[in-house]
Design a protein around this motif. Structure first.
Motif, short mmCIF file in Angstrom:
data_model
loop_
_atom_site.label_atom_id
_atom_site.label_comp_id
_atom_site.label_asym_id
_atom_site.label_seq_id
_atom_site.Cartn_x
_atom_site.Cartn_y
_atom_site.Cartn_z
N VAL A 1 31.53 40.45 49.66
CA VAL A 1 31.98 41.79 50.03
C VAL A 1 30.88 42.75 49.60
CG1 VAL A 1 33.72 43.57 49.64
CG2 VAL A 1 34.42 41.17 49.80
N LEU A 2 30.27 43.42 50.54
CA LEU A 2 29.06 44.21 50.28
C LEU A 2 28.01 43.39 49.54
CD1 LEU A 2 30.23 47.84 49.34
CD2 LEU A 2 29.65 46.88 51.58
N GLY A 3 27.93 42.11 49.89
CA GLY A 3 26.89 41.25 49.35
C GLY A 3 27.17 40.67 47.98
N ARG A 4 28.36 40.92 47.42
CA ARG A 4 28.72 40.38 46.12
C ARG A 4 30.02 39.58 46.23
NH1 ARG A 4 27.84 45.74 45.63
NH2 ARG A 4 25.90 46.40 44.61
N PRO A 5 30.22 38.60 45.34
CA PRO A 5 31.52 37.93 45.34
C PRO A 5 32.63 38.94 45.09
CG PRO A 5 29.92 36.75 43.97
CD PRO A 5 29.29 38.05 44.33
N LEU A 6 33.73 38.80 45.80
CA LEU A 6 34.84 39.74 45.69
C LEU A 6 35.25 39.96 44.24
CD1 LEU A 6 37.07 41.45 47.06
CD2 LEU A 6 38.40 39.34 47.28
N ALA A 7 35.32 38.88 43.46
CA ALA A 7 35.78 38.97 42.07
C ALA A 7 34.86 39.81 41.20
CB ALA A 7 35.91 37.57 41.47
N GLU A 8 33.62 39.96 41.60
CA GLU A 8 32.67 40.65 40.74
C GLU A 8 33.03 42.12 40.54
OE1 GLU A 8 27.98 40.41 39.66
OE2 GLU A 8 28.59 39.90 41.71
N TYR A 9 33.79 42.70 41.46
CA TYR A 9 34.12 44.12 41.33
C TYR A 9 35.08 44.37 40.18
CZ TYR A 9 31.53 44.63 45.61
OH TYR A 9 30.51 44.62 46.54
N CYS A 10 36.09 43.54 40.02
CA CYS A 10 36.97 43.75 38.86
C CYS A 10 36.28 43.31 37.58
CB CYS A 10 38.32 43.04 39.06
SG CYS A 10 38.30 41.26 38.89
N PHE A 11 35.37 42.33 37.67
CA PHE A 11 34.59 41.95 36.48
C PHE A 11 33.77 43.14 36.00
CE2 PHE A 11 34.13 37.07 37.29
CZ PHE A 11 35.51 36.94 37.32
N MET A 12 33.10 43.82 36.95
CA MET A 12 32.28 44.98 36.58
C MET A 12 33.12 46.10 35.99
SD MET A 12 29.24 45.36 39.44
CE MET A 12 30.29 45.26 40.90
N ALA A 13 34.28 46.33 36.58
CA ALA A 13 35.15 47.39 36.07
C ALA A 13 35.53 47.12 34.62
CB ALA A 13 36.40 47.50 36.94
N ALA A 14 35.92 45.89 34.32
CA ALA A 14 36.29 45.55 32.95
C ALA A 14 35.08 45.61 32.02
CB ALA A 14 36.91 44.15 32.92
N GLU A 15 33.96 45.13 32.49
CA GLU A 15 32.74 45.09 31.67
C GLU A 15 32.28 46.50 31.28
OE1 GLU A 15 28.18 43.30 32.14
OE2 GLU A 15 29.42 43.67 33.91
N HIS A 16 32.46 47.47 32.16
CA HIS A 16 31.97 48.82 31.91
C HIS A 16 33.04 49.77 31.39
CE1 HIS A 16 28.70 47.28 34.48
NE2 HIS A 16 27.94 48.12 33.81
N ALA A 17 34.26 49.29 31.18
CA ALA A 17 35.31 50.14 30.62
C ALA A 17 35.08 50.32 29.13
CB ALA A 17 36.67 49.51 30.88
N ASN A 18 35.03 51.55 28.68
CA ASN A 18 34.78 51.83 27.26
C ASN A 18 35.96 51.45 26.38
OD1 ASN A 18 32.20 53.01 27.76
ND2 ASN A 18 33.20 54.92 28.37
N ARG A 19 37.16 51.41 26.95
CA ARG A 19 38.36 51.18 26.16
C ARG A 19 38.72 49.70 26.00
NH1 ARG A 19 42.01 54.98 25.12
NH2 ARG A 19 42.51 53.41 23.55
N LEU A 20 37.93 48.82 26.58
CA LEU A 20 38.19 47.38 26.44
C LEU A 20 37.22 46.76 25.45
CD1 LEU A 20 38.81 46.25 30.15
CD2 LEU A 20 40.51 46.82 28.40
#
Length: 253
Positions: A23-42
């Motif tokens: 999806v836009l050249g990345r595995p679909l799962a990578e988008y939620c991975f990135m969101a979690a990785e860059h969340a300051n509160r996690l």
């Protein structure tokens, strides 16, 4: 501490390989991975899966892998049971380190419509409102109002799925899709929850019992978890509108 639990399996029958499809050249799962990785509160992220490709992608993002038991890898397995199992593993691991879980971000590998900022906002809302059980992303779907829902009867004809009297006096009802007010659906981008309902799932509201009973809506548009190929263009549109391209993401720079 706040953690994320992500779920995704490899045996999808409706859309095989959906979690790693480009999806836009990345595995679909990578988008939620990135969101979690860059969340300051996690502070820690876990992935429950049986998929070797997802495991490799998780390692790239510093995500801990929980091996999903075979009985939770079937199409009949419920997401709530996957989350309960994963939470138990994470909770016990953290307890051994002398840590407890305050909030849990529940994410899905096939739900790309979530941002790190939404995770942080949801955590802040739960902190400010101890009476809330969860904060979940929702999208407005007035065209799917239960007023419009139909079921097929024994003669193959369409009848109201829900009795019209449920909505009040049928004489006051209208074909206007907005006539019943906004219809909000949990779009599965994010469920930020307290641990209680992962430990006492039977107390939560159907159908997503992990959300508890006092559920605060984090409103957005266009959110969805991908189960059909026709949904992918809409997800790509959402991603582009939120700063993603094939080459860049909003988390860079």
């Amino acid at each position: 501490m706040n953690i994320a639990l992500i779920m995704g399996r490899k045996g999808s029958t409706g859309l095989p390989g959906k979690n790693v499809m480009p999806v836009l050249g990345r595995p679909l799962a990578e988008y939620c991975f990135m969101a979690a990785e860059h969340a300051n509160r996690l502070e820690r992220i876990y992935l429950s899966t049986d998929d070797e490709q997802l495991m490799a992608l998780a390692e790239k993002h510093g995500i801990r892998v929980i091996a999903r038991p075979p009985e939770l890898c079937t199409k009949e397995a419920l997401g709530e049971d996957v989350y309960v199992h994963a939470f138990g593993v994470a909770r016990d691991e953290l307890a051994a380190e002398g840590k407890t879980v305050a909030q849990v971000a529940l994410l899905m590998c096939n739900a790309a419509t979530v941002l790190a900022s939404q995770i942080d906002e949801a955590a802040d809302i739960l902190d400010a409102h101890p009476d809330y059980d969860s904060v979940v992303t929702v999208s407005c779907r007035n065209m799917w109002s239960p007023l419009r829902a139909r079921r097929e009867d024994e003669n193959g004809l369409l009848k109201p799925f829900v009795p019209f009297e449920t909505f009040g006096d049928p004489a006051t009802l209208s074909c206007d899709r907005d006539s019943q007010g906004d219809v909000w659906f949990a779009d599965m981008g994010l469920s930020m929850v307290r641990p209680h309902y992962l430990e006492h799932m039977e107390e939560g509201l159907l159908p997503q019992k992990w959300m508890g009973r006092n559920i605060f809506p984090l409103k957005q548009w266009g959110g969805c978890d991908v189960d059909y190929m026709w949904q992918v263009p809409g997800v790509e549109y959402w991603l582009r509108e939120h700063g993603f391209t094939e080459e860049t993401t909003p988390y860079e720079g």
